[in-house]
Design a protein around this motif. Structure first.
Motif, PDB file in Angstrom:
ATOM      1  N   UNK A   1       0.653  -1.218   0.097  1.00 54.67           N
ATOM      2  CA  UNK A   1       0.047   0.008   0.000  1.00 54.67           C
ATOM      3  C   UNK A   1       0.950   1.370   0.102  1.00 54.67           C
ATOM      4  N   UNK A   2       2.049   0.991  -0.344  1.00 55.82           N
ATOM      5  CA  UNK A   2       2.948   2.338  -0.433  1.00 55.82           C
ATOM      6  C   UNK A   2       2.647   3.385   0.648  1.00 55.82           C
ATOM      7  N   UNK A   3       2.308   4.633   0.291  1.00 53.51           N
ATOM      8  CA  UNK A   3       2.312   5.695   0.985  1.00 53.51           C
ATOM      9  C   UNK A   3       0.543   5.915   1.487  1.00 53.51           C
ATOM     10  N   UNK A   4       0.025   5.065   1.337  1.00 55.15           N
ATOM     11  CA  UNK A   4      -1.514   5.173   1.786  1.00 55.15           C
ATOM     12  C   UNK A   4      -1.771   4.933   3.322  1.00 55.15           C
ATOM     13  N   UNK A   5      -2.219   6.085   3.939  1.00 53.15           N
ATOM     14  CA  UNK A   5      -2.471   5.997   5.226  1.00 53.15           C
ATOM     15  C   UNK A   5      -4.200   5.781   5.357  1.00 53.15           C
TER      16      UNK A   5
END
Length: 395
Positions: free
Chosen positions: A18-22
């Motif tokens: 999800x890489x940079x997904x918060x």
């Protein structure tokens, strides 16, 4: 053992799905990439203390079950032969001991599992609040426990520890913890209680200060309290709904920097059994406890997670067989799903900790995905797995 320097290690190249997904919160729901999400998950308190082998085993089992979120401890206070201290003394942080937690964060990210990291404990396990009281007030008396919330030396030491964890750089990912979307939530404490002030004012003031502090350090991640959901009603004689523990769930949930509500559920420990004073069915009582909180969370406008729940096989407490426990878990998770709960996390998932050995079932609540861990059926684990997949839309 200083806060100034971490062990240096070349970061492992990240393939986090999800890489940079918060994860965020909007209109009473968890959101990710513009869509509402829900989850089924679990708790595990030993990840920050075990070998890479044990961490791999536990998180791989969680992934195989379809669990999306694991709640884990991120504290170990005071010098003890029982654990490797992360904070052996006030304002002193043992960076070598952070290796397991760093690795767990990295491994969870690789498997697409989010983490809820808890920063202290109401109970003495791994030090917790009583260790802070012992450090600064030189007391191990239970009567002094509640000074954790008001003594300024303690408050500032706890805030410094939280800052160290939230801003520290992970030796495996190369990211600071507050830069890593694997960490969904920083949680103030495990089951904070304050019997010395049944009005709830002391806990409320502490939560207001600490949640604002956490949010200032980690604005992209969620903040939760970790409380049990006690309602704090002065006139109630039903322990979890009463003000005995000094917590008032609804005002706590309404604190601006608290992103979602937490609820725990242990009928036997709270006297909600056929043999208890009120003589109730523990599963039916627990279902009402869940639906009450989900209803009130909707009214306040925030997501609610049943973040700990457990039943022991004990005929005296109304759960005579493994099948009865499985049916109880099915009833509770069905209630979460049917009534709009944002998530739930059973207590406790464990797995292999060494070659051929499994973590012991110390408390009678432990679930294993691999049923070679015991002679018990793992039917309940399969029910919880199916539920988690339904909650995340993967069934």
């Amino acid at each position: 053992m200083t806060s100034a320097s971490a062990l240096t290690r070349e970061p492992i190249p990240s393939t986090t799905p999800y890489a940079d997904r918060y994860v965020g919160v909007s209109k009473g729901q968890f959101v990710l990439n513009g869509r509402n999400i829900r989850f089924g998950g679990a708790n595990n308190y030993y990840l920050h203390q075990k070998s890479h082998y044990a961490i791999d085993a536990l998180l791989s089992d969680a992934a195989a079950m379809g669990l999306s979120v694991i709640r884990a401890w991120a504290f170990a206070d005071g010098i003890s032969p029982m654990y490797a201290a992360l904070q052996p003394r006030p304002y002193v942080y043992n960076e070598a001991a952070f290796d397991s937690l760093d690795y767990a964060v990295w491994k969870a990210g690789q498997l697409g599992i989010r983490l809820v990291l808890v920063l202290t404990n109401n109970w003495k396990d791994y030090g917790g609040m009583q260790q802070y009281v012992s450090w600064f007030l030189h007391s191990n008396a239970a009567i002094d426990h509640d000074k954790f919330y008001t003594n300024r030396e303690i408050v500032e030491c706890y805030k410094a520890y939280a800052q160290h964890v939230i801003q520290r750089r992970n030796r495996y990912t190369g990211l600071a913890y507050n830069q890593d979307p694997t960490i969904m939530t920083f949680e103030l404490a495990n089951e904070p209680r304050n019997r010395s002030d049944p009005s709830g004012a002391t806990i409320l003031a502490w939560v207001e200060e600490m949640s604002a502090w956490f949010k200032s350090l980690a604005p992209r991640q969620l903040v939760a309290i970790g409380d049990e959901g006690f309602y704090g009603r002065e006139t109630s004689r039903d322990y979890p709904y009463s003000n005995y523990e000094g917590n008032h769930w609804e005002p706590l949930l309404a604190v601006p920097h608290v992103d979602y509500g937490t609820v725990h559920l242990y009928p036997a420990a709270w006297g909600e059994t056929p043999s208890g004073r009120r003589r109730v069915d523990p599963v039916a009582w627990g279902t009402t406890w869940i639906t009450d909180h989900l209803r009130d969370g909707k009214r306040i406008g925030k997501p609610v997670v049943i973040e700990e729940f457990g039943l022991q096989v004990n005929a005296h407490d109304g759960i005579a067989t493994e099948r009865a426990r499985t049916a109880g878990y099915a009833a509770w998770t069905d209630a979460v799903q049917a009534h709009g709960g944002a998530g739930d996390q059973f207590w406790l998932l464990a797995s292999r900790v060494g070659s051929g050995s499994y973590y012991p079932d110390y408390d009678g609540f432990t679930m294993f995905w691999d049923n070679r861990a015991s002679n018990k059926t793992n039917e309940a684990a399969h029910v919880l797995s199916t539920h988690a997949k339904h909650m995340s839309g993967r069934a």
